[in-house]
Design an enzyme around this catalytic site. Structure first.
Site, PDB file in Angstrom:
ATOM      1  N   LYS A  13       0.823  -1.214   0.000  1.00  0.00           N
ATOM      2  CA  LYS A  13       0.000   0.000   0.000  1.00  0.00           C
ATOM      3  C   LYS A  13       0.851   1.256   0.000  1.00  0.00           C
ATOM      4  O   LYS A  13       0.561   2.212  -0.708  1.00  0.00           O
ATOM      5  CB  LYS A  13      -0.865   0.038   1.261  1.00  0.00           C
ATOM      6  CG  LYS A  13      -2.285  -0.399   1.065  1.00  0.00           C
ATOM      7  CD  LYS A  13      -3.094  -0.181   2.344  1.00  0.00           C
ATOM      8  CE  LYS A  13      -2.432  -0.774   3.537  1.00  0.00           C
ATOM      9  NZ  LYS A  13      -2.486  -0.082   4.776  1.00  0.00           N
ATOM     10  N   ARG A  87     -10.545   1.279   9.085  1.00  0.00           N
ATOM     11  CA  ARG A  87     -10.058  -0.063   9.387  1.00  0.00           C
ATOM     12  C   ARG A  87     -11.083  -0.890  10.140  1.00  0.00           C
ATOM     13  O   ARG A  87     -10.857  -2.054  10.407  1.00  0.00           O
ATOM     14  CB  ARG A  87      -8.812   0.069  10.256  1.00  0.00           C
ATOM     15  CG  ARG A  87      -7.530  -0.424   9.579  1.00  0.00           C
ATOM     16  CD  ARG A  87      -6.406  -0.150  10.538  1.00  0.00           C
ATOM     17  NE  ARG A  87      -5.217  -0.859  10.301  1.00  0.00           N
ATOM     18  CZ  ARG A  87      -4.161  -0.370   9.648  1.00  0.00           C
ATOM     19  NH1 ARG A  87      -4.216   0.820   9.080  1.00  0.00           N
ATOM     20  NH2 ARG A  87      -3.059  -1.079   9.543  1.00  0.00           N
ATOM     21  N   ARG A 126      11.001  -7.020   5.230  1.00  0.00           N
ATOM     22  CA  ARG A 126      10.995  -5.597   5.552  1.00  0.00           C
ATOM     23  C   ARG A 126      11.533  -5.374   6.968  1.00  0.00           C
ATOM     24  O   ARG A 126      12.224  -4.393   7.231  1.00  0.00           O
ATOM     25  CB  ARG A 126       9.559  -5.054   5.445  1.00  0.00           C
ATOM     26  CG  ARG A 126       9.463  -3.556   5.602  1.00  0.00           C
ATOM     27  CD  ARG A 126       8.105  -3.043   5.226  1.00  0.00           C
ATOM     28  NE  ARG A 126       7.157  -3.117   6.316  1.00  0.00           N
ATOM     29  CZ  ARG A 126       5.881  -2.753   6.237  1.00  0.00           C
ATOM     30  NH1 ARG A 126       5.393  -2.324   5.090  1.00  0.00           N
ATOM     31  NH2 ARG A 126       5.086  -2.833   7.270  1.00  0.00           N
ATOM     32  N   ARG A 132      11.210  -1.038  11.802  1.00  0.00           N
ATOM     33  CA  ARG A 132       9.874  -0.780  12.320  1.00  0.00           C
ATOM     34  C   ARG A 132       9.590  -1.755  13.443  1.00  0.00           C
ATOM     35  O   ARG A 132       9.635  -2.960  13.245  1.00  0.00           O
ATOM     36  CB  ARG A 132       8.841  -0.920  11.198  1.00  0.00           C
ATOM     37  CG  ARG A 132       8.062   0.347  10.981  1.00  0.00           C
ATOM     38  CD  ARG A 132       7.108   0.217   9.846  1.00  0.00           C
ATOM     39  NE  ARG A 132       5.829  -0.312  10.273  1.00  0.00           N
ATOM     40  CZ  ARG A 132       4.718  -0.188   9.561  1.00  0.00           C
ATOM     41  NH1 ARG A 132       4.758   0.438   8.406  1.00  0.00           N
ATOM     42  NH2 ARG A 132       3.601  -0.700   9.982  1.00  0.00           N
TER      43      ARG A 132
HETATM   44  P1  ADP Z   1       0.221  -1.660   8.209  1.00  0.00           P
HETATM   45  O1  ADP Z   1      -0.830  -1.511   7.157  1.00  0.00           O
HETATM   46  O2  ADP Z   1       1.507  -2.237   7.693  1.00  0.00           O
HETATM   47  O3  ADP Z   1      -0.263  -2.373   9.462  1.00  0.00           O
HETATM   48  P2  ADP Z   1      -0.059   1.143   9.096  1.00  0.00           P
HETATM   49  O4  ADP Z   1       1.015   2.149   9.105  1.00  0.00           O
HETATM   50  O5  ADP Z   1      -1.245   1.401   8.237  1.00  0.00           O
HETATM   51  O6  ADP Z   1       0.676  -0.214   8.699  1.00  0.00           O
HETATM   52  O7  ADP Z   1      -0.592   0.909  10.609  1.00  0.00           O
HETATM   53  C1  ADP Z   1       0.276   0.637  11.677  1.00  0.00           C
HETATM   54  C2  ADP Z   1      -0.513   0.540  12.979  1.00  0.00           C
HETATM   55  O8  ADP Z   1      -1.144   1.800  13.274  1.00  0.00           O
HETATM   56  C3  ADP Z   1      -1.653  -0.478  13.011  1.00  0.00           C
HETATM   57  O9  ADP Z   1      -1.220  -1.790  13.309  1.00  0.00           O
HETATM   58  C4  ADP Z   1      -2.555   0.117  14.115  1.00  0.00           C
HETATM   59  O10 ADP Z   1      -2.048  -0.195  15.392  1.00  0.00           O
HETATM   60  C5  ADP Z   1      -2.413   1.609  13.904  1.00  0.00           C
HETATM   61  N1  ADP Z   1      -3.477   2.159  12.998  1.00  0.00           N
HETATM   62  C6  ADP Z   1      -3.288   2.676  11.755  1.00  0.00           C
HETATM   63  N2  ADP Z   1      -4.441   3.086  11.208  1.00  0.00           N
HETATM   64  C7  ADP Z   1      -5.408   2.814  12.128  1.00  0.00           C
HETATM   65  C8  ADP Z   1      -6.821   2.999  12.176  1.00  0.00           C
HETATM   66  N3  ADP Z   1      -7.508   3.538  11.132  1.00  0.00           N
HETATM   67  N4  ADP Z   1      -7.493   2.609  13.288  1.00  0.00           N
HETATM   68  C9  ADP Z   1      -6.841   2.080  14.339  1.00  0.00           C
HETATM   69  N5  ADP Z   1      -5.512   1.871  14.370  1.00  0.00           N
HETATM   70  C10 ADP Z   1      -4.790   2.231  13.285  1.00  0.00           C
END
Ligand code: ADP
Length: 188
Positions: A13, A87, A126, A132
């Site tokens: 993504k 989400r 990764r 990360r």
């Molecule tokens: P990935 O898609 O690789 O999990 P993201 O950067 O999108 O990476 O998200 C990392 C973390 O941030 C998630 O595992 C969650 O803990 C938090 N997070 C991100 N977006 C949301 C959201 N819309 N609602 C709740 N938690 C979120």
């Protein structure tokens, strides 16, 4: 144009979103980035971190104000690319309501699909390259499980609105991007 980009962790993504915002010139609203950017030493930052570090979703009462605040900024009046949001079905319903107040709706939902074994392999790779904290085996499987149980239903929510475009994510980044552009043009 209001676009939602949905895909499990490791689907690619991030790569595709940065190409899309460059091409379309619309703001990129990544809740993962926004949450990670919360001041680490503040009480709020520590709370956010406690969810991210174990691969759980941050609660809506933390996420929704960050999103709505951003949506009131001048560059986000006509559209944006949502990355990692909504989400949960609850977040999706709140977003629908917010946009309805602007006489708008989500135009397209891009659903980037990649098989689970490929995702795991990519994420572990990764983890070696980047630093990360949430890319370790235990947290990765928690994030994949959260995607399956909490985020996959968001797709069903949008399928009901008839605006989901499925994209096959296990191809070269260029091919994935071409399919995304084709998917977007097909809907305009
Ligand atoms: P990935 O898609 O690789 O999990 P993201 O950067 O999108 O990476 O998200 C990392 C973390 O941030 C998630 O595992 C969650 O803990 C938090 N997070 C991100 N977006 C949301 C959201 N819309 N609602 C709740 N938690 C979120």
């Amino acid at each position: 144009m209001w676009i939602v980009f949905i895909g499990p962790p490791g689907a690619g993504k991030g790569t595709q979103c940065s190409r899309l915002v460059d091409t379309l010139g619309i703001p990129h609203l990544s809740t993962g980035d926004m949450l990670r950017n919360t001041e680490r030493n503040s009480a709020l930052g520590k709370l956010v971190e406690s969810y991210i570090d174990v691969g759980r979703l941050a609660p809506d009462y933390l996420v929704m104000p960050i999103v709505t605040k951003r949506l009131f900024e001048p560059d986000c009046q006509l559209g944006c690319l949502f990355d990692g949001f909504p989400r949960t079905v609850h977040q999706a319903e709140q977003l629908d309501e917010f946009l309805a107040q602007r006489d708008s709706r989500i135009d397209v939902v891009l659903n980037l699909q990649v098989a689970a074994d490929v995702l795991l392999e990519r994420l572990l790779k990764r983890a070696e390259l980047q630093n990360r904290k949430d890319d370790n085996e235990q947290t990765i499987s928690a994030r994949l499980e959260v995607f399956r149980t909490q985020t996959a239903p968001v797709l069903q929510h949008f399928r009901g609105q008839g605006n989901v475009v499925d994209i096959h994510g296990d191809q070269s980044p260029d091919r994935v991007f071409n399919d995304i552009l084709a998917g977007l043009t097909g809907r305009k």
